[in-house]
Each structure stands twice: as C-alpha cells, then as structure tokens.
Design a protein around this motif. Structure first.
Motif, short mmCIF file in Angstrom:
data_model
loop_
_atom_site.label_atom_id
_atom_site.label_comp_id
_atom_site.label_asym_id
_atom_site.label_seq_id
_atom_site.Cartn_x
_atom_site.Cartn_y
_atom_site.Cartn_z
N LEU A 268 0.88 -1.24 -0.06
CA LEU A 268 0.00 -0.24 0.48
C LEU A 268 1.43 1.42 -0.09
O LEU A 268 0.66 2.09 -0.91
CB LEU A 268 -1.32 -0.13 1.29
N THR A 271 2.25 1.59 -3.46
CA THR A 271 1.11 2.43 -4.07
C THR A 271 1.07 3.59 -4.23
O THR A 271 0.61 4.12 -5.02
CB THR A 271 0.23 1.59 -3.87
N GLN A 272 0.57 4.09 -3.00
CA GLN A 272 0.15 5.41 -2.19
C GLN A 272 1.84 6.25 -3.15
O GLN A 272 1.52 7.65 -3.75
CB GLN A 272 0.10 5.77 -1.30
N GLN A 273 3.17 5.78 -2.80
CA GLN A 273 4.39 6.52 -3.37
C GLN A 273 3.81 6.94 -4.44
O GLN A 273 4.04 7.64 -5.22
CB GLN A 273 5.90 5.79 -3.58
N ARG A 275 1.43 6.89 -6.86
CA ARG A 275 -0.11 7.46 -7.19
C ARG A 275 0.50 8.94 -6.83
O ARG A 275 -0.14 9.44 -7.38
CB ARG A 275 -1.25 7.08 -6.19
N THR A 276 1.19 9.54 -5.64
CA THR A 276 1.18 11.23 -5.35
C THR A 276 2.80 11.19 -5.54
O THR A 276 2.55 11.88 -5.02
CB THR A 276 1.16 11.27 -4.03
N MET A 282 2.67 13.33 0.77
CA MET A 282 1.53 11.59 0.18
C MET A 282 1.27 11.57 1.80
O MET A 282 1.60 11.35 2.90
CB MET A 282 3.46 10.72 0.12
N VAL A 283 -0.29 10.76 1.39
CA VAL A 283 -1.11 10.80 1.45
C VAL A 283 -0.88 9.14 1.62
O VAL A 283 -0.81 8.21 1.35
CB VAL A 283 -2.71 11.02 1.73
N LEU A 284 -0.68 9.17 3.24
CA LEU A 284 -0.40 7.32 3.80
C LEU A 284 -2.04 6.69 3.87
O LEU A 284 -3.14 7.49 4.32
CB LEU A 284 0.22 7.53 5.65
N PRO A 285 -1.83 6.09 3.85
CA PRO A 285 -2.94 4.57 3.80
C PRO A 285 -4.06 4.10 5.34
O PRO A 285 -2.95 4.64 6.57
CB PRO A 285 -2.54 3.30 3.39
#
Length: 486
Positions: A268, A271-273, A275-276, A282-285
């Motif tokens: 996750l 994936t967030q890395q 995506r942003t 960067m929004v953490l899951p």
C-alpha cells in the motif's frame, strides 16, 4: 582512596545540613552561600590581628572590574554573586567528580586477578588476555613494578576434542534460528562463527548457495517443494581443525499473519508513493483490509550525548570563569576606542551649532535612550551617568573628570582633561582643538579597524586550512579510485 571519597561525601552532607536555611537557587548555591558567609566572618575577625594587603589589592581589583562592567549595579552585590557563582560551580564539579571516582574505584576492584598473594586467576576462553600491574618486594631492596599480560586459559588437545563433541551436539539447536528444526527450514538460519562457551572459530560451506548462503540467509520464496541442502561446519581451535556435515530440509516459505500484514502495508505504501509522485505531499494509507492504521514517526533521541557535552561544557566554563572578566574588559576597551571618534565628532558638531558642552552631552544621552533597549554601548552608559551627576548638581569639571576615570581608556582621560580644563580656565580655542581631536581620532580608528581585520584573518587561518584539506580529499579520492579501477 575510598576513605577520601567517603570523607568528601560526608563533608558535603554536613555542608548541606548546615546550609539548609541559606538562600539559594539550588543545594550547591546554598552551600556556596554558607561557605562565603563564614569566610567573610573569619576575615572580619582576623582583620584586627593581621592585615593581608595582597588580599585587599586583589579584592579592590575585582571590585573595579565589576564596577567598570556594570556601573549601575551595587558593587557588593556583584562581588557576592561572582564568588557564589564560582563556589557553586566548583562544588558541583567536585561532587560529580567524586561520584565518578567512586564508580571507577568499585569497577577496578570488582574482579581482582591476584588471589591469596601469589595466584593469578586466568580469564576463561573468550574473555581475552588480562593486563595486570604487579609490585614485587624483596627484603632489603626497592619495590619493582611490572606490567604483565596474563594469557587466557588454553585447552589441551584432549579437552578440545571433548569440547568439539559437545559443540556438535548443540550446534543444530544453536543455528536453527526461528525454525522448529533443521528438518523444516523456512526462515533464515543463524550460521554463527562462534558458539558461546566453546573456544572454536566456525566457518561454513553450502552445496546450494542459491538456497542457503554462508551467512544463513534462506531464499525459498519461489520454492515449490522441499529441497535437502548439505551444510559443512569447519571448526578451528589453535592448530586443530574438524569438519562436521549436516543436512537441512528447506521447505517453501510460509508467512505468518503479521508478515502478511506487513507485506500488505508495504504494498500500500508503494502504491501511494507511485500515485502521489507528482504531488507535494504523500497521503499514507488509512486502513489495510478494513483495519484502521495509526501512524507515528519514530524520532531518534540523542539527548544522552547532549548530556555528556553539557558536562564537558560545565568543566570548561569553570576553567575559564576566572578570565571572563578580563575578556569582557578587553571587549569593553575595544568598543570604547571604536566609539571615541563618534563622541568627539558629535560634541564638535553640537558645539559648532551653538550648544554648550553640558547640553551637548545631555542631547547625546537623550538620543541614546531611544535605542538603548536594542543596542547598549558602554560609552553612552557612562555619558548617562555623567548626565545624572550634572543634573544632581555636581560641578561640570568634576563630572568630566569622573567620566574619563570611569572609562579607564587613555583617549577618554585626555578628552575629559581637555573639557575640565576648559571649564576651569576658559578657552576660545576649544572648538578648534576638538576638531583636531576628531581628525586624529578617526585616523586612530582606521588603525584599530586594520588591527582587528588582521586578527580576524589570523583566526580564519585554521578554518581555511581545514577547508583546503577537505578539498584535497574530495579531489584525491575519486582520482585514486579511477586510477586503481583502470
């Protein structure tokens, strides 16, 4: 020595009890106040019997220095605070040092090597050689001091063989790591180089480095069925060596719920890395498999090293406290010399505009009060004191003389003498003489500024040499590696 340490601690306890009612910020400050009060009492009682003129001179010099730096404060209060600060610092440093000495004394005697007068206890294997200092005394001769290295205990060939047989028995349990047994290896092995309690050095070989490396790392993520791997342990002790072979069953990896959860969170995060990647943040899951995640940043705490630095700083501050007054006085003298041309020039300007000397100084003092909180200057503080003397009714000539004496710089003494003589005798050439003095003062200021620039250049010499060494290292290291690679 321990009796000396105990005696010092007893003295501290007595001082703390006697100084309990003294006023102070902390126990050491209270003890310093008690000591200072008793020293003053002893000096008062012995002053009539014998007179120590050296001590009186030293005290007057200290009072003059403190009064020069802080002319508006009470001299007796400044002297008292000066001695309290020095005494309390000395008491604190001595107390901390005694505690450290007691700890060192106890550590040094916790494990003696010499037993019953003539037996030296060897270290067992793994503890290393022991350095012992011995004193040999023969009747009628001087005592001789020896520093001797006692080697650790060595095993005989038969003892080493017996130890090897024992080590082989415990080896599977020691190296299995988190695995249940060597017949079901799914996690990394602990292929150690030494077994605790045994004198052997171990090295390892594997017939399948793709599955088990010599450091014990197991690569079974892509394994579909179990594979048997042979490991060879090489035992070595002094001139003897043994080889022991063992077989382990490497099975496909089985992840626990915690490992699966960790891998899922890492996926996750990745994936967030991705995506942003183009965004500022960067929004953490927030959750994984419907379970909320609470994030916390781990901050490294280096306050222990800071405490050590603070203790060292206290020692250096105590060592340099005696010279602090002299340094401040030297700084004050430099500031007065730099401000002298400005004072003379202002006085010349005001007198040229028709002001009297008295009104000119009052004007300087009033202008200084406007920015006094932002920037305090020693010469203007002395001018304010002189203005208060003039307003309280003191004669101008006396006020100017006092001004020059308080400044304690030759140019100001000359300047005050010029003003006081003009008041007493009267002179029409005062403005002309002040203009000449302003010209010579500016010339002298140029020399002072030049001298300060030379001193600054000398102080920068060491940092420049360090920067040169760093640049040479930056240039030479890449050149060296490129040469060796070629």
């Amino acid at each position: 020595m321990i009796y000396i340490y105990i005696a010092i601690l007893v003295i501290y306890a007595m001082l703390f009890f006697l100084a309990f009612k003294e006023e102070g910020r902390n126990p050491f400050h209270k003890m310093a106040a008690y000591i200072l009060r008793n020293i003053q009492k002893i000096d008062h009682n012995t002053r009539g019997r014998r007179h120590d003129w050296r001590k009186d001179i030293s005290r007057r010099q200290l009072e003059d220095k403190l009064k020069t730096l802080q002319p508006t404060l009470s001299v007796s209060a400044q002297v008292r605070e000066y001695y309290l600060s020095r005494y309390s610092t000395a008491l604190f440093v001595l107390f901390a040092g005694v505690l450290i000495c007691i700890a060192a004394w106890g550590s040094a005697r916790s494990s003696p090597l010499l037993m019953e007068g003539n037996y030296i206890w060897r270290n067992t294997y793994g503890q290393g050689d022991a350095l012992i200092e011995l004193a040999a005394q023969i009747e009628g001769e001087e005592e001789e001091i020896f520093q001797y290295v006692v080697e650790e205990r060595k095993y005989t060939r038969e003892e080493a063989e017996a130890l090897y047989q024992d080590a082989v028995k415990v080896l599977p349990e020691v190296i299995r790591g988190q695995n249940i047994s060597l017949e079901d290896v799914r996690y990394d092995l602990d292929l150690i180089t030494r077994i605790e309690g045994y004198p052997f050095e171990l090295s390892w070989e594997s017939n399948s480095y793709a599955l088990i490396n010599t450091d014990g790392a197991v690569d079974n993520e892509e394994l579909e069925e179990g594979v048997v791997v042979m490991l060879t342990a090489h035992f070595r002790y002094r001139q003897q060596s043994w080889d022991h072979q063992m077989y382990v069953q490497v099975n496909p990896a089985v992840y626990t719920y915690r490992e699966v959860l960790r891998n899922r969170i890492e996926e996750l995060l990745h994936t967030q890395q991705e995506r942003t990647a183009s965004e500022e943040t960067m929004v953490l899951p927030e959750s994984v498999d419907s379970e909320p995640i609470v994030w916390r940043e781990i901050v490294e705490d280096s306050s222990g090293y800071l405490l050590l630095l603070i203790i060292l700083a206290v020692g250096f501050l105590y060592w340099g406290s005696g010279r602090e007054l002299d340094r401040q006085l030297e700084q004050r003298k430099k500031e007065l010399l730099l401000d002298y041309p400005e004072i003379v020039n202002k006085l010349t300007l005001y007198m040229g505009a028709g002001m009297t000397i008295r009104n000119a100084f009052i004007k300087m003092g009033e202008d200084y009060k406007k920015y006094r909180k932002e920037r305090r200057r020693y010469v203007y503080e002395e001018i304010l004191i002189m203005c208060h003397e003039l307003q309280s009714g003191r004669a101008e000539s006396e006020a100017y003389d006092h001004f020059g004496k308080r400044c304690q710089v030759s140019v100001y003494m000359k300047f005050s003498t010029l003003l006081s003589q003009n008041i007493r005798k009267g002179s029409n050439d005062l403005l002309y003489m002040l203009r000449q003095e302003a010209d010579s003062a500016f010339a002298e200021r140029k020399n002072v500024a030049k001298k300060l620039g030379e001193e600054a250049g000398t102080k920068l010499l060491l940092p420049m040499m360090m920067m040169l060494c760093i640049v040479m290292v930056i240039i030479m290291i890449p050149a060296y590696f490129s040469f060796t690679a070629g």
